[in-house]
Design a protein around this motif. Structure first.
Motif, PDB file in Angstrom:
ATOM      1  N   LEU A 164       0.688  -1.016  -0.145  1.00  0.00           N
ATOM      2  CA  LEU A 164      -0.087   0.085   0.082  1.00  0.00           C
ATOM      3  C   LEU A 164       0.910   1.250   0.028  1.00  0.00           C
ATOM      4  O   LEU A 164       0.574   2.301  -0.653  1.00  0.00           O
ATOM      5  N   ARG A 165       1.956   1.326   0.753  1.00  0.00           N
ATOM      6  CA  ARG A 165       2.730   2.338   0.775  1.00  0.00           C
ATOM      7  C   ARG A 165       3.473   2.584  -0.700  1.00  0.00           C
ATOM      8  O   ARG A 165       3.722   3.808  -0.903  1.00  0.00           O
ATOM      9  N   GLU A 166       3.721   1.457  -1.292  1.00  0.00           N
ATOM     10  CA  GLU A 166       4.735   1.622  -2.406  1.00  0.00           C
ATOM     11  C   GLU A 166       3.550   2.198  -3.618  1.00  0.00           C
ATOM     12  O   GLU A 166       3.908   2.983  -4.364  1.00  0.00           O
ATOM     13  N   VAL A 167       2.253   1.676  -3.373  1.00  0.00           N
ATOM     14  CA  VAL A 167       1.242   2.515  -4.286  1.00  0.00           C
ATOM     15  C   VAL A 167       1.187   3.759  -4.090  1.00  0.00           C
ATOM     16  O   VAL A 167       1.069   4.796  -4.906  1.00  0.00           O
ATOM     17  N   GLU A 168       0.933   4.025  -2.841  1.00  0.00           N
ATOM     18  CA  GLU A 168       0.785   5.499  -2.398  1.00  0.00           C
ATOM     19  C   GLU A 168       2.094   6.437  -2.944  1.00  0.00           C
ATOM     20  O   GLU A 168       1.939   7.628  -3.572  1.00  0.00           O
ATOM     21  N   VAL A 169       3.200   5.972  -2.960  1.00  0.00           N
ATOM     22  CA  VAL A 169       4.386   6.707  -3.281  1.00  0.00           C
ATOM     23  C   VAL A 169       4.573   6.885  -4.737  1.00  0.00           C
ATOM     24  O   VAL A 169       4.809   7.970  -5.433  1.00  0.00           O
ATOM     25  N   LEU A 170       3.967   5.786  -5.553  1.00  0.00           N
ATOM     26  CA  LEU A 170       4.045   5.898  -7.026  1.00  0.00           C
ATOM     27  C   LEU A 170       2.952   6.942  -7.424  1.00  0.00           C
ATOM     28  O   LEU A 170       3.144   7.485  -8.469  1.00  0.00           O
ATOM     29  N   LEU A 172       2.018   9.483  -5.812  1.00  0.00           N
ATOM     30  CA  LEU A 172       2.478  11.081  -5.617  1.00  0.00           C
ATOM     31  C   LEU A 172       3.484  11.416  -6.595  1.00  0.00           C
ATOM     32  O   LEU A 172       3.845  12.539  -7.084  1.00  0.00           O
ATOM     33  N   ILE A 173       4.500  10.287  -7.091  1.00  0.00           N
ATOM     34  CA  ILE A 173       5.310  10.495  -7.953  1.00  0.00           C
ATOM     35  C   ILE A 173       4.820  10.987  -9.504  1.00  0.00           C
ATOM     36  O   ILE A 173       5.227  12.053 -10.130  1.00  0.00           O
ATOM     37  N   ALA A 174       3.837  10.260  -9.669  1.00  0.00           N
ATOM     38  CA  ALA A 174       3.112  10.617 -10.993  1.00  0.00           C
ATOM     39  C   ALA A 174       2.409  12.080 -10.859  1.00  0.00           C
ATOM     40  O   ALA A 174       2.284  12.467 -12.102  1.00  0.00           O
ATOM     41  N   SER A 178       8.332  15.788  -5.827  1.00  0.00           N
ATOM     42  CA  SER A 178       9.897  15.333  -5.549  1.00  0.00           C
ATOM     43  C   SER A 178       9.762  14.420  -4.360  1.00  0.00           C
ATOM     44  O   SER A 178       8.879  14.361  -3.737  1.00  0.00           O
ATOM     45  N   ASN A 179      11.125  13.740  -4.329  1.00  0.00           N
ATOM     46  CA  ASN A 179      11.194  12.905  -3.064  1.00  0.00           C
ATOM     47  C   ASN A 179      10.998  13.680  -1.848  1.00  0.00           C
ATOM     48  O   ASN A 179      10.395  13.075  -0.851  1.00  0.00           O
ATOM     49  N   ALA A 180      11.576  14.493  -1.731  1.00  0.00           N
ATOM     50  CA  ALA A 180      11.259  15.595  -0.572  1.00  0.00           C
ATOM     51  C   ALA A 180       9.887  16.062  -0.219  1.00  0.00           C
ATOM     52  O   ALA A 180       9.565  16.002   0.977  1.00  0.00           O
ATOM     53  N   ASP A 181       9.181  16.266  -1.312  1.00  0.00           N
ATOM     54  CA  ASP A 181       7.674  16.574  -1.141  1.00  0.00           C
ATOM     55  C   ASP A 181       6.910  15.460  -0.592  1.00  0.00           C
ATOM     56  O   ASP A 181       6.077  15.577   0.381  1.00  0.00           O
ATOM     57  N   VAL A 214       4.459   6.918 -16.232  1.00  0.00           N
ATOM     58  CA  VAL A 214       3.697   6.380 -17.382  1.00  0.00           C
ATOM     59  C   VAL A 214       2.800   5.127 -16.852  1.00  0.00           C
ATOM     60  O   VAL A 214       1.476   5.251 -17.199  1.00  0.00           O
ATOM     61  N   VAL A 215       3.565   4.255 -16.123  1.00  0.00           N
ATOM     62  CA  VAL A 215       2.737   3.067 -15.386  1.00  0.00           C
ATOM     63  C   VAL A 215       1.715   3.472 -14.545  1.00  0.00           C
ATOM     64  O   VAL A 215       0.293   3.040 -14.646  1.00  0.00           O
ATOM     65  N   ALA A 216       1.760   4.654 -13.660  1.00  0.00           N
ATOM     66  CA  ALA A 216       0.782   5.167 -12.880  1.00  0.00           C
ATOM     67  C   ALA A 216      -0.474   5.471 -13.647  1.00  0.00           C
ATOM     68  O   ALA A 216      -1.702   5.634 -13.167  1.00  0.00           O
ATOM     69  N   TYR A 217      -0.061   6.182 -14.692  1.00  0.00           N
ATOM     70  CA  TYR A 217      -1.377   6.579 -15.702  1.00  0.00           C
ATOM     71  C   TYR A 217      -2.030   5.464 -16.493  1.00  0.00           C
ATOM     72  O   TYR A 217      -3.072   5.432 -16.594  1.00  0.00           O
ATOM     73  N   GLU A 218      -1.008   4.681 -16.966  1.00  0.00           N
ATOM     74  CA  GLU A 218      -1.593   3.760 -17.993  1.00  0.00           C
ATOM     75  C   GLU A 218      -2.544   2.786 -17.035  1.00  0.00           C
ATOM     76  O   GLU A 218      -3.510   2.098 -17.474  1.00  0.00           O
ATOM     77  N   THR A 219      -2.171   2.589 -15.697  1.00  0.00           N
ATOM     78  CA  THR A 219      -2.873   1.390 -14.882  1.00  0.00           C
ATOM     79  C   THR A 219      -4.196   2.297 -14.310  1.00  0.00           C
ATOM     80  O   THR A 219      -5.104   1.620 -13.702  1.00  0.00           O
ATOM     81  N   GLY A 220      -4.312   3.693 -14.685  1.00  0.00           N
ATOM     82  CA  GLY A 220      -5.306   4.311 -13.791  1.00  0.00           C
ATOM     83  C   GLY A 220      -5.265   4.705 -12.569  1.00  0.00           C
ATOM     84  O   GLY A 220      -6.212   5.283 -11.843  1.00  0.00           O
ATOM     85  N   LEU A 221      -4.023   4.587 -12.062  1.00  0.00           N
ATOM     86  CA  LEU A 221      -3.679   4.885 -10.581  1.00  0.00           C
ATOM     87  C   LEU A 221      -3.952   6.404 -10.482  1.00  0.00           C
ATOM     88  O   LEU A 221      -4.456   6.794  -9.288  1.00  0.00           O
ATOM     89  N   VAL A 222      -3.665   7.191 -11.393  1.00  0.00           N
ATOM     90  CA  VAL A 222      -3.903   8.492 -11.459  1.00  0.00           C
ATOM     91  C   VAL A 222      -4.209   8.980 -12.924  1.00  0.00           C
ATOM     92  O   VAL A 222      -4.176   8.204 -14.048  1.00  0.00           O
ATOM     93  N   THR A 223      -5.048   9.910 -13.208  1.00  0.00           N
ATOM     94  CA  THR A 223      -5.520  10.438 -14.422  1.00  0.00           C
ATOM     95  C   THR A 223      -5.120  11.591 -14.655  1.00  0.00           C
ATOM     96  O   THR A 223      -4.869  12.502 -13.817  1.00  0.00           O
ATOM     97  N   PRO A 224      -4.703  11.920 -15.912  1.00  0.00           N
ATOM     98  CA  PRO A 224      -4.534  13.431 -16.283  1.00  0.00           C
ATOM     99  C   PRO A 224      -5.532  14.307 -15.930  1.00  0.00           C
ATOM    100  O   PRO A 224      -6.850  14.266 -16.329  1.00  0.00           O
ATOM    101  N   GLY A 225      -4.992  15.462 -15.273  1.00  0.00           N
ATOM    102  CA  GLY A 225      -5.937  16.409 -14.772  1.00  0.00           C
ATOM    103  C   GLY A 225      -7.053  16.089 -13.728  1.00  0.00           C
ATOM    104  O   GLY A 225      -7.708  16.883 -12.902  1.00  0.00           O
ATOM    105  N   GLY A 226      -6.790  14.976 -13.131  1.00  0.00           N
ATOM    106  CA  GLY A 226      -7.476  14.512 -11.868  1.00  0.00           C
ATOM    107  C   GLY A 226      -6.858  14.002 -10.661  1.00  0.00           C
ATOM    108  O   GLY A 226      -5.710  14.285 -10.634  1.00  0.00           O
ATOM    109  N   HIS A 227      -7.648  13.441  -9.870  1.00  0.00           N
ATOM    110  CA  HIS A 227      -6.757  12.891  -8.634  1.00  0.00           C
ATOM    111  C   HIS A 227      -6.524  11.161  -8.551  1.00  0.00           C
ATOM    112  O   HIS A 227      -7.098  10.761  -9.436  1.00  0.00           O
ATOM    113  N   GLY A 228      -5.626  10.962  -7.857  1.00  0.00           N
ATOM    114  CA  GLY A 228      -5.291   9.590  -7.946  1.00  0.00           C
ATOM    115  C   GLY A 228      -6.450   8.832  -7.204  1.00  0.00           C
ATOM    116  O   GLY A 228      -7.035   9.247  -6.357  1.00  0.00           O
ATOM    117  N   ARG A 229      -6.814   7.478  -7.609  1.00  0.00           N
ATOM    118  CA  ARG A 229      -7.729   6.947  -7.129  1.00  0.00           C
ATOM    119  C   ARG A 229      -7.340   6.026  -5.990  1.00  0.00           C
ATOM    120  O   ARG A 229      -6.226   5.947  -5.918  1.00  0.00           O
TER     121      ARG A 229
END
Length: 229
Positions: A164-170, A172-174, A178-181, A214-229
């Motif tokens: 779950l934490r790895e998904v959360e980090v992915l 936010l990266i998308a 930055s790592n600091a953020d 790219v993977v985060a967008y391609e899998t629908g984890l986040v969407t352009p102009g939207g928020h992560g699901r």
């Protein structure tokens, strides 16, 4: 102390950037260059940690200068943060192909700029949020072209292998953080963020941060102009 070389063909902008950096704690401005050729020469003599590189300059462009600097630099090479007013595909991809570590628009503001210098200087890669969308669009176009040519399109990686934490980090990266953020947002250390990112890239067989976006967008984890699901 992070040693920074400032490169911009406009004197007032270059002087303003240098002044802002000199006033920030932990940063030393080791030189200022007005064109790409001068940047290459100063990079060789001053050995900066980070180079703020303008793109559109007379003579040698910032993209060509980036290629030359990284090709000629001894280890460890400088980290190059491309800073421009032009949010155009040709500049984004030209800078990334040349080996730039980050891409930031000049209207990002002083705090964002200083944070970007710190992030890039610390080994992070940083892209303006609008750039992440362009990376995804480019990937989609390439995938579409491959399908049209008869190539078999591979399905996106399965995120169930991630914690779950790895998904959360992915996620936010998308969004361009930055790592600091991310560390500040999740109340963890930057080292922990890097560990989660490295494990994610290993599990998903990825080679770069851009591929992770790219993977985060391609899998629908986040969407352009939207928020992560």
């Amino acid at each position: 102390m992070t040693r920074v070389l400032v490169v911009d063909d406009q004197f007032l902008i270059r002087a303003g950037l240098a002044g802002l950096l000199r006033a920030a704690p932990g940063i030393e401005v080791v030189g200022e260059a007005g064109d790409g050729a001068e940047a290459v020469a100063l990079a060789a003599t001053t050995r900066p940690d980070v180079i703020l590189m303008d793109i559109r300059m007379p003579g040698m462009s910032g993209i060509v200068a980036t290629e030359k600097i990284l090709a000629e630099a001894p280890d460890p090479p400088p980290r190059i943060l491309v800073l421009t007013t032009f949010d155009l595909d040709e500049y984004v991809y030209g800078a990334l192909r040349a080996g730039a570590s980050g891409f930031l628009l000049k209207d990002s503001g002083p705090e964002r700029l200083l944070a970007a210098v710190a992030a890039v200087g610390g080994g992070d890669a940083l892209f303006a949020p609008s750039v992440t969308c362009r990376l995804v669009d480019a990937f989609a176009r390439q995938a579409g072209a491959g399908a049209a040519a008869g190539d078999r399109a591979e399905p996106p990686p399965d995120l169930r292998a991630l914690t779950l934490r790895e998904v959360e980090v992915l996620k936010l990266i998308a969004t361009g953080l930055s790592n600091a953020d991310i560390a500040e947002r999740l109340y963890i250390s930057e080292a922990t963020v890097k560990t989660h990112l490295n494990r994610t890239m290993t599990k998903l067989d990825l080679d770069s941060r851009a591929q992770a976006v790219v993977v985060a967008y391609e899998t629908g984890l986040v969407t352009p102009g939207g928020h992560g699901r």
